[in-house]
Write a protein that holds these residues in place. Sequence first.
Motif, PDB file in Angstrom:
ATOM      1  N   TYR A 393       0.821  -1.220   0.000  1.00 17.63           N
ATOM      2  CA  TYR A 393       0.000   0.000   0.000  1.00 17.63           C
ATOM      3  C   TYR A 393       0.851   1.265   0.000  1.00 17.63           C
ATOM      4  O   TYR A 393       0.337   2.356   0.197  1.00 17.63           O
ATOM      5  CB  TYR A 393      -0.912   0.018   1.225  1.00 17.63           C
ATOM      6  N   THR A 513      -1.404  10.662  -1.057  1.00 14.64           N
ATOM      7  CA  THR A 513      -2.340   9.519  -1.082  1.00 14.64           C
ATOM      8  C   THR A 513      -3.490   9.774  -0.099  1.00 14.64           C
ATOM      9  O   THR A 513      -3.913  10.904   0.054  1.00 14.64           O
ATOM     10  CB  THR A 513      -1.592   8.200  -0.822  1.00 14.64           C
ATOM     11  N   VAL A 522      -7.504   2.891  -2.785  1.00 15.02           N
ATOM     12  CA  VAL A 522      -6.678   2.297  -3.848  1.00 15.02           C
ATOM     13  C   VAL A 522      -7.549   1.428  -4.746  1.00 15.02           C
ATOM     14  O   VAL A 522      -8.679   1.071  -4.384  1.00 15.02           O
ATOM     15  CB  VAL A 522      -5.571   1.400  -3.248  1.00 15.02           C
ATOM     16  N   HIS A 527      -4.198  -3.071  -5.622  1.00 14.09           N
ATOM     17  CA  HIS A 527      -3.897  -2.040  -4.623  1.00 14.09           C
ATOM     18  C   HIS A 527      -2.913  -0.976  -5.075  1.00 14.09           C
ATOM     19  O   HIS A 527      -2.263  -0.341  -4.248  1.00 14.09           O
ATOM     20  CB  HIS A 527      -3.399  -2.684  -3.305  1.00 14.09           C
ATOM     21  N   TRP A 655      -2.593  10.750  -8.431  1.00 10.19           N
ATOM     22  CA  TRP A 655      -3.163  10.698  -7.083  1.00 10.19           C
ATOM     23  C   TRP A 655      -3.741  12.067  -6.685  1.00 10.19           C
ATOM     24  O   TRP A 655      -4.869  12.175  -6.228  1.00 10.19           O
ATOM     25  CB  TRP A 655      -2.077  10.308  -6.060  1.00 10.19           C
TER      26      TRP A 655
END
Length: 678
Positions: A393, A513, A522, A527, A655
């Motif tokens: 992650y 993020t 995600v 992921h 992102w």
Amino acid sequence: TGIWLIPLHTIVTPANVPDTYELPEWLTSMYPQAHDDVQQCMAQGEEGYVLRAWPAGNQSTSNSHTGYPHSTATLISDTSSDDRHPTASESSSTTNTTSNGSRLIILASSPEGVLYGTFHLLRHMGTGQPLDQLTAISRPANRLRMIDHWDNADGSIERGYAGQSFLYENNAFTRDWDRLHDYARLLASTGFNALSINNVNVHATETLFITDAFLPDVAEIANILRKYAIRLYLSVNFAAPMEAGGLSTADPLDEAVRRWWQEAAANVYRYMPDFGGFLVKADSENRPGPFTYGRDHADGANMLAAALEPHGGQVIWRCFVYNCKQDWRDRTTDRARAAYDHFQPLDGKFADNVMLQIKNGPLDFQVREPVSPLFGAMQQTHQLLEFQITQEYTGQQRHVCYLVPQWKEILDFDTAVNDRFAPVKQIASGSIWQREWNGIAAVGNVGADGNWTGHLLAQANWYGLGRLAWEPDTRAETIAREWAMLVFGMDTEVVETITTMLLDSLSIYENYTSPLGIGWMVNPNHHYGPNVDGYEYSPWGTYHYADHMGIGVDRTIATGTGYTAQYAPINRDRYDSLESCPDELLLFFHHVPYTHVLHSGKTVIQHIYDTHFEGAEQAAELIARWQTLEGRMALGLYTQVAERLAEQAEHAKEWRDVINSYFYRKSGIADVQGRVIY
Ligand code: GCW
């Protein structure tokens, strides 16, 4: 320099230390500190060591080694012989870093200690420190320092980002013993002493690893690991009695099942007398377990423990147990509660050779999570702290994300159980309740890629975990700098640039993020990359509950899921109250309007915008920082990192824009700085 390895048991034995013992004259005459150091060394236990250098002139320089007992000392600078007396010229030979005649001793009460002392010495030299003043006394804080592989027999690696497995291909072992040998040496050099070689999701082929079909190969691996003091563990399938043994049940209380495991364990020990034990993921993410038979986790773990106990083996039982089929409409079920709810009531019911392996947070290795409340809540149970080195992650080794600062925060977190200072590091090590079998396990990040970890800078995480497991008080900066020197050499500009890039990388990643401790956001399954609603209407139990008014999960006692009550009072109250909950975890614990003002003085929505613009900019700056190093290292090293940093910067923009656009559209609140949001 004469480098002396003294296997202490040939001089003294634990039985005669510290009361009365005598050291041979030849030793005390050339080694003024001998008495003190022997005492210190014995106090360091089996894996500890004393390293000491002392300059010339401080000791007898005579070349008379008469009476020098055979096989008590080895001059390791001479590789032609392991076991002979040094000559005067050898023992006074010089290096660039020490003066003529100086001596260096590695003192340990076991071969393992000598091994770790030797790696300490190499690290000391590799980081350019002078040898002549070296004094080090060290022992590992954690008994178990383990890497868990999630490698599958077909050659794939679950959550692996550095190529295929180097252990397996096509449902067989690669038998690449050279690489394994290198791997074992790398592991030992940072202090790891345990390795589980197959995925905790045990499929059909790996189920047979504990049978004669695969044990010869497994034992060959153990032979190589043993040279570096690493014990081998296997992940096992709880349903193996059925799938490998043809029984009709895997019920842990069934006599035939118990016997099957006893025989299986005994057979494993015939191949590997020092086999570590079984690692088990049961009743988790569709894996079989004791729940099928109406039994609990203690029943399951203790059954395996009984099979391993006669051989000195252990069961490492994972607490990653939750309902992965919940209904997103059901707001009372909170995945974060699951590990504690399942395991805390079982405290005291586990056999002595069972260790519970607990993930650092209550969910799943997110960039920011609170510490799992299970730490400290099971005072009568051996506990192993589980970290994830592989960056599932945290950028999947395409983004640089140095995780050591995150691990340090977790290790230093005060669980405050029993109203006393009780940091996670003391619970993990077992020192707080004098528990012997505890430690740290981490999911590894290596594969068949030439540089082991895909992203070269991801090696620092692997190295760092080893160093922290040995000594949790080591600073993140020290570890980063050490790693940079060992890999890139002593060019100060290179070392300082890499060290600061590493140290900044976690907060940069967190910036662009998912915000304020909420996690996830995600793409499902793999992921990688942003997807704010990826898990919002799914059975996996990972939600953010964003609407046009606000965002966050209410885990408070009065109005939420009550998760906060799983912490000791000080932490419970701190998290439960909106006023005292730290900003970085706000959305993990509370559902708030976008206009809620953080301790920082910003609103939640403005914080989201600001951190995302900033994070993407910082990611772009990493490229420029790296470019200052062009020409200062081998081109291949330079380019591979440059390429990944370019990808990271592009992806950070993605992102930024996905997250900012999503929350702008939900909230309708403009950025106070009027930047472009789509
Ligand atoms: O982090 C999650 C991963 C799964 C993994 C699981 C676990 C091995 O997404 O791939 O399975 O946790 O820890 O068991």
